[in-house]
Write a protein that holds these residues in place. Structure first.
Motif, PDB file in Angstrom:
ATOM      1  N   SER A   1      17.657  25.140   9.009  1.00 51.80           N
ATOM      2  CA  SER A   1      18.324  25.984   8.013  1.00 51.80           C
ATOM      3  C   SER A   1      17.333  26.825   7.228  1.00 51.80           C
ATOM      4  N   ILE A   2      17.881  27.904   6.695  1.00 51.05           N
ATOM      5  CA  ILE A   2      17.156  28.756   5.750  1.00 51.05           C
ATOM      6  C   ILE A   2      18.087  29.012   4.570  1.00 51.05           C
ATOM      7  N   ASN A   3      17.613  28.714   3.378  1.00 50.07           N
ATOM      8  CA  ASN A   3      18.358  29.019   2.156  1.00 50.07           C
ATOM      9  C   ASN A   3      17.810  30.315   1.581  1.00 50.07           C
ATOM     10  N   LEU A   4      18.717  31.295   1.470  1.00 52.03           N
ATOM     11  CA  LEU A   4      18.313  32.640   1.090  1.00 52.03           C
ATOM     12  C   LEU A   4      18.958  33.052  -0.218  1.00 52.03           C
ATOM     13  N   GLN A   5      18.318  34.034  -0.825  1.00 55.25           N
ATOM     14  CA  GLN A   5      18.889  34.704  -1.999  1.00 55.25           C
ATOM     15  C   GLN A   5      18.726  36.195  -1.789  1.00 55.25           C
ATOM     16  N   ALA A   6      19.841  36.922  -1.995  1.00 56.11           N
ATOM     17  CA  ALA A   6      19.791  38.353  -1.708  1.00 56.11           C
ATOM     18  C   ALA A   6      20.542  39.123  -2.774  1.00 56.11           C
ATOM     19  N   HIS A   7      20.111  40.361  -2.966  1.00 59.31           N
ATOM     20  CA  HIS A   7      20.868  41.284  -3.803  1.00 59.31           C
ATOM     21  C   HIS A   7      21.667  42.196  -2.882  1.00 59.31           C
TER      22      HIS A   7
ATOM     23  N   ASN B   1      32.124  34.464  16.180  1.00 56.22           N
ATOM     24  CA  ASN B   1      32.776  33.951  17.395  1.00 56.22           C
ATOM     25  C   ASN B   1      33.513  32.635  17.150  1.00 56.22           C
ATOM     26  N   GLY B   2      34.125  32.510  15.963  1.00 56.10           N
ATOM     27  CA  GLY B   2      34.919  31.332  15.650  1.00 56.10           C
ATOM     28  C   GLY B   2      34.143  30.123  15.217  1.00 56.10           C
ATOM     29  N   SER B   3      32.822  30.238  15.118  1.00 60.28           N
ATOM     30  CA  SER B   3      31.983  29.089  14.740  1.00 60.28           C
ATOM     31  C   SER B   3      31.324  29.361  13.396  1.00 60.28           C
ATOM     32  N   ILE B   4      31.293  28.331  12.545  1.00 57.06           N
ATOM     33  CA  ILE B   4      30.652  28.464  11.235  1.00 57.06           C
ATOM     34  C   ILE B   4      29.141  28.410  11.435  1.00 57.06           C
ATOM     35  N   ILE B   5      28.463  29.433  10.925  1.00 54.98           N
ATOM     36  CA  ILE B   5      27.010  29.485  11.059  1.00 54.98           C
ATOM     37  C   ILE B   5      26.294  29.404   9.716  1.00 54.98           C
ATOM     38  N   GLY B   6      27.068  29.413   8.619  1.00 57.62           N
ATOM     39  CA  GLY B   6      26.444  29.337   7.303  1.00 57.62           C
ATOM     40  C   GLY B   6      27.492  29.505   6.219  1.00 57.62           C
ATOM     41  N   ASP B   7      27.029  29.627   5.002  1.00 62.12           N
ATOM     42  CA  ASP B   7      27.932  29.899   3.887  1.00 62.12           C
ATOM     43  C   ASP B   7      27.215  30.756   2.849  1.00 62.12           C
ATOM     44  N   ALA B   8      28.043  31.303   1.901  1.00 64.07           N
ATOM     45  CA  ALA B   8      27.508  32.151   0.834  1.00 64.07           C
ATOM     46  C   ALA B   8      28.195  31.760  -0.461  1.00 64.07           C
ATOM     47  N   THR B   9      27.454  31.834  -1.548  1.00 62.91           N
ATOM     48  CA  THR B   9      27.961  31.454  -2.863  1.00 62.91           C
ATOM     49  C   THR B   9      27.672  32.567  -3.865  1.00 62.91           C
TER      50      THR B   9
ATOM     51  N   THR C   1      23.227  30.266   2.974  1.00 62.68           N
ATOM     52  CA  THR C   1      22.554  29.258   3.807  1.00 62.68           C
ATOM     53  C   THR C   1      22.805  29.599   5.273  1.00 62.68           C
ATOM     54  N   TRP C   2      21.674  29.696   6.036  1.00 58.28           N
ATOM     55  CA  TRP C   2      21.773  29.904   7.485  1.00 58.28           C
ATOM     56  C   TRP C   2      21.512  28.571   8.149  1.00 58.28           C
ATOM     57  N   ASP C   3      22.529  27.967   8.742  1.00 57.91           N
ATOM     58  CA  ASP C   3      22.368  26.659   9.365  1.00 57.91           C
ATOM     59  C   ASP C   3      23.443  26.473  10.434  1.00 57.91           C
ATOM     60  N   PRO C   4      23.381  27.210  11.519  1.00 64.51           N
ATOM     61  CA  PRO C   4      24.411  27.099  12.567  1.00 64.51           C
ATOM     62  C   PRO C   4      24.510  25.705  13.165  1.00 64.51           C
ATOM     63  N   ALA C   5      23.357  25.010  13.310  1.00 62.01           N
ATOM     64  CA  ALA C   5      23.380  23.694  13.944  1.00 62.01           C
ATOM     65  C   ALA C   5      24.144  22.683  13.108  1.00 62.01           C
ATOM     66  N   THR C   6      23.971  22.745  11.787  1.00 61.22           N
ATOM     67  CA  THR C   6      24.650  21.789  10.909  1.00 61.22           C
ATOM     68  C   THR C   6      26.129  22.124  10.776  1.00 61.22           C
ATOM     69  N   PHE C   7      26.440  23.380  10.553  1.00 59.55           N
ATOM     70  CA  PHE C   7      27.840  23.767  10.345  1.00 59.55           C
ATOM     71  C   PHE C   7      28.650  23.754  11.638  1.00 59.55           C
ATOM     72  N   GLY C   8      28.005  24.200  12.747  1.00 61.25           N
ATOM     73  CA  GLY C   8      28.761  24.376  13.979  1.00 61.25           C
ATOM     74  C   GLY C   8      28.323  23.514  15.141  1.00 61.25           C
ATOM     75  N   GLY C   9      27.349  22.629  14.916  1.00 62.07           N
ATOM     76  CA  GLY C   9      26.895  21.774  15.996  1.00 62.07           C
ATOM     77  C   GLY C   9      26.106  22.552  17.049  1.00 62.07           C
TER      78      GLY C   9
END
Length: 869
Positions: free
Chosen positions: A612-618, A641-649, A668-676
């Motif tokens: 995963s990568i935890n990002l902050q962006a403007h 493509n129907g799979s969760i690859i991350g989230d945004a807050t 958060t970019w974490d396709p493996a955790t969210f989508g296996g």
């Protein structure tokens, strides 16, 4: 009087009467209308005081007796000449015997005949004038004897014979007294009846027309009876009339008859309060004193049906208008005083009554809150009225406006309180237009107490309402504050409840037009909670707003509390029903979200892990709607493509109209955790396409945890998948001169800015552009090939020594190149020595950022490559 239903004393012969009205058994049959009393003076004026006194026979009696005993004339020679005289005397004797039999031997028969055959049809009863003691009334009626109404044949025959002989009966001036036995035998009133002559022969009609003086009796007794009648307690009433009437038939005096007649009225025989119709109602402002103080006047016109043959002119009267208090046992509250003009009443016709009332001020008792309640008597009164329910006001007589009105009338009406139903008036359909401007939405606060206003979505807006004013409201009115409980509907289904339980300031302006007067009401509502009651309906609304591209209509049904400023002071009208339609413009006018034009500015890595990568962006984007919003907190899933690859807050963000810049977003970019495993594969493919400049899209979807304390709202919103193009990365300025007219390159990520190929050393140096502002990216491995014209290989790089790519623009180390000597691409490269050549590239790259490491593929085109020795 006849107890036959077809011959009432105060009704026409063909008017139906209740079977319950009947003569009382207490009628004095020993004093018949044509009977003889032992104490009644004889025809000659002598009385039977001494039965033993010698009676001197009359000549007619002597003659009859002599004929009966055979002692007629002594001279038989005269019999032939005197037979006509004998015949006449005999007939006269029979007639006298008939009169004696009818008058003295059959009084009960005559009385029975009179009761059944008598028909009196009142044609008119009018008040000729009022006096200080009573009224002078004119009575008009038709009198006749109808033998066919008598059931007993013998009674009918005797009665017809007796009345044929008598022909007419004359009554002398008399005084009739009317009593109510059940009310302590109180005297209701008296009537002075003049001399009346009637034809009593069968089938003969006499028109009766006379004036009589009517005087009221016991005022307190009249008040008691009237109140029982008004309050519905008068189921039946017995009326007893008494009179001593002197009678004579022709020249024959019949003596003075003591007549006592009792009638019982019940059921429909008891008159009801006449129905009325309000034909005109107008409220206006009027001055109430010389100091400039103003009050409220009401002009009312009533139409009352007079179904009786009664005519009179009612003088001007004064009344107090009373309204109910908190409880039934509490005294009524005087609200206004009213006066009536002179009223002309015609028999069997509609009566028009003009009433003028003035409210000088609102009594304090009317405004005080009732015990154990939140409402005042005024709230209760207005509450029934504005909901269309009939209210009841009370009218009590008071001092008349005209000094000529007799005091006895004032005393009677002042002692009686009359309940008057007042029809309600609904205000449905008065709202002509309803609009919201400068609308601002606030999502639920994640730290709010469950059930509080802050835990629900909130709306702030300018409300503009155009309402029609009832035509009877012709006075100044200003709305100063409002609150309401509102139900919101979409296509007939309830969406939720908008609760304006806090008072909102308001102002109003009266607008005059040709058709009607209108009131323009404006108010600013702030942070009004919207409680969603049906998630399916909410989903339909959002779908229409987000994807429909058209304005939708929301219907509101509200109970509104309004504070009004009037000449009588400040009034609060509670729970006034109101309806309206609110147009809501779409969130996405084009039916999609491409016009949001998102763009990522400053990008910062907060932390990393192996996956995963935890990002902050403007983020910069455009809000194309007319709405604004405040977002305390929202978390949303990112899909591809129907799979969760991350989230945004997003936290504590205010969305304005138009351009929104530097909106802080944590992702958060974490396709493996969210989508296996499948998610990791999809994430790797998406990242490769993105850095290669392909057109990629991201899908955003809410979930049950998107909005704290509102899982149902997040779940409802999750039905909408919002797809937007992947935002363009804007890294630090490269600081070099690029071809700004190259639109194709400007629309894609520029990770490889340029390249320099060294033919002699067989190396290449790349100028790289990192999108990160603070973190360094490491390239652990490169396995790539350069092409000319997309297909002709130029050279191949296979380099496995890590090197770093710092923020901004940097150069790679010299990477060894294995030239494709026999290819056309290499020949083109040599020919470009000292110049520049456009090349393409493809390969795989192992990228590392902190603990995160990923192998991606890359395809680039149009890379500017300089060729040197």
């Amino acid at each position: 009087m006849s107890d036959n239903p077809s011959s009432p004393l105060l009704g026409s012969a063909d008017r139906p009467r209740s079977n319950h009205s009947h003569h009382s058994d207490e009628s004095h049959e020993d004093t018949p209308l044509l009977s003889r009393s032992d104490h009644t003076p004889r025809y000659g004026g002598a009385e039977d005081d001494d039965e033993d006194e010698e009676i001197i026979p009359s000549p007619a009696a002597t003659s009859l007796r002599s004929l009966q005993n055979g002692h007629g004339s002594t001279k038989s020679t005269k019999a032939g000449r005197r037979w006509p005289t004998a015949t006449a005397v005999g007939v006269l004797g029979l007639l006298v015997l008939g009169i004696i039999a009818g008058a003295f031997f059959a009084p009960a028969v005559v009385e029975e005949y009179t009761k059944e055959a008598l028909v009196i049809e009142p044609t008119s009863l009018s008040i000729d004038s009022f006096s200080s003691n009573g009224v002078k009334a004119r009575v008009q009626a038709s009198f006749r004897m109808d033998a066919s109404r008598v059931k007993n044949k013998h009674v009918r025959n005797i009665g017809r014979f007796g009345t044929w002989i008598a022909r007419a009966v004359e009554s002398q001036e008399s005084k009739v007294e009317v009593y109510l036995p059940e009310y302590g035998n109180i005297l209701v009133g008296t009537a002075a009846v003049p001399r009346v002559v009637v034809d009593i022969r069968n089938g003969h009609t006499t028109a009766v027309d006379f004036l009589t003086d009517l005087e009221p009796g016991d005022m307190e007794g009249i008040r008691q009876v009237a109140n029982d009648w008004l309050e519905g307690r008068l189921d039946q009433i017995r009326v007893l009339g008494k009179a001593d009437v002197g009678l004579k038939s022709g020249l024959i005096p019949l003596g003075t008859q003591s007549i006592s007649e009792s009638l019982v009225f019940e059921g429909n025989d008891i008159p009801a309060i006449p129905e009325y119709n309000i034909t005109r109602l107008n409220f206006r402002e009027v001055p109430v004193d010389t100091a400039g103080r103003r009050g409220m006047a009401a002009d009312v016109s009533l139409s009352v049906v007079n179904s009786y043959p009664i005519g009179l002119t009612i003088p001007p009267l004064g009344f107090d208008i009373l309204v109910p208090n908190c409880n039934d046992n509490d005294p009524y509250i005087r609200l206004a005083d009213a006066t009536t003009a002179t009223v002309d009443v015609e028999p069997y016709s509609d009566v028009v009554i003009d009433v003028g009332g003035i409210v000088r001020e609102l009594p304090q008792d009317l405004l005080q809150t009732c015990p154990h309640s939140k409402s005042s008597p005024l709230d209760l009164l207005l509450g029934d009225y504005i909901h269309g329910k009939d209210t009841t006001i009370f009218v009590q007589g008071s001092n008349p406006p005209d000094s000529d009105t007799p005091d006895w009338i004032t005393k009677i009406i002042s002692s009686i309180t009359v309940p008057v139903p007042f029809p309600g008036h609904t205000f449905d359909g008065l709202i002509r237009n309803f609009s919201l401007t400068d609308t601002h939405f606030t999502l639920p606060d994640p730290w709010a107490e469950p059930g509080s206003d802050e835990s629900n979505p909130q709306i702030s807006a300018n409300i503009v309402v155009i309402a029609g004013l009832p035509k009877e409201m012709n006075f100044g009115i200003n709305v100063t504050a409002v609150n309401a409980t509102t139900d919101v509907f979409y296509k007939g289904e309830k969406l939720g409840e908008l609760n304006l339980k806090k008072w909102q300031s308001a102002e109003s302006e009266r607008i005059e037009s040709d058709n009607e007067a209108q009131l323009r009401i404006t108010s600013r509502i702030e942070d009004v909670p919207l409680n969603i009651t049906d998630d399916d309906v909410f989903t339909d609304v959002l779908s229409a707003l987000m994807f429909g591209g058209k304005t939708i209509m929301l219907k509101i049904e509200a109970l509104v509390d309004v504070t009004l400023s009037t000449v009588l002071g400040e009034l609060v009208i509670k729970e006034m029903p109101a309806e309206g339609v609110v147009p809501v413009k779409p969130i996405s006018p084009g039916g999609g979200f491409s016009n949001l034009k998102p763009r990522i500015g400053e990008l910062k890595v907060l932390s990393t892990s192996k996956t995963s990568i935890n990002l902050q962006a403007h983020v910069n984007f455009t809000n194309p709607t007319e709405y604004t919003a405040h977002i305390p907190f929202v978390n949303i899933h990112i899909l591809n493509n129907g799979s969760i690859i991350g989230d945004a807050t997003v936290q504590n963000v205010d969305i304005i109209q138009g351009n929104n810049t530097n909106i802080l977003v944590q992702a958060t970019w974490d396709p493996a955790t969210f989508g296996g495993e499948e998610g990791a594969k999809i994430g790797r493919e998406l990242l490769s396409q993105y850095i290669s400049g392909f057109n990629t899209t991201l899908t955003f979807q809410t979930h049950e945890g998107s909005i704290p304390n509102q899982p149902e709202l997040g779940k409802a919103l999750s039905k909408f998948l919002i797809e937007i193009p992947a935002p363009k990365l804007s890294g630090p300025s490269p600081g070099d001169d690029r071809d700004d007219d190259d639109d194709d390159r400007d629309s894609k990520p520029h990770f490889i800015n340029s390249a320099v190929f060294h033919l002699f050393s067989s190396t290449a140096v790349f100028t790289l552009l990192s999108p990160l502002h603070y973190s360094t990216i490491y390239i652990d491995n490169i396995n790539a090939t350069a092409f000319y014209n997309h297909t002709e290989p130029v050279g191949h790089i296979d380099y496995d020594l890590p090197f770093k790519v710092p923020p901004g623009t940097s150069q790679s180390p010299k990477l060894p190149v294995d030239w494709s000597m026999d290819s056309i691409g290499y020949e083109k490269l040599k020919k470009a020595l000292g110049g520049e050549l456009k090349l393409d590239a493809s390969g795989t790259v192992v990228v590392r950022l902190g603990q995160w490491r990923e192998e991606v593929w890359y395809v680039g085109s149009g890379i500017g490559a300089s060729v040197t020795l």
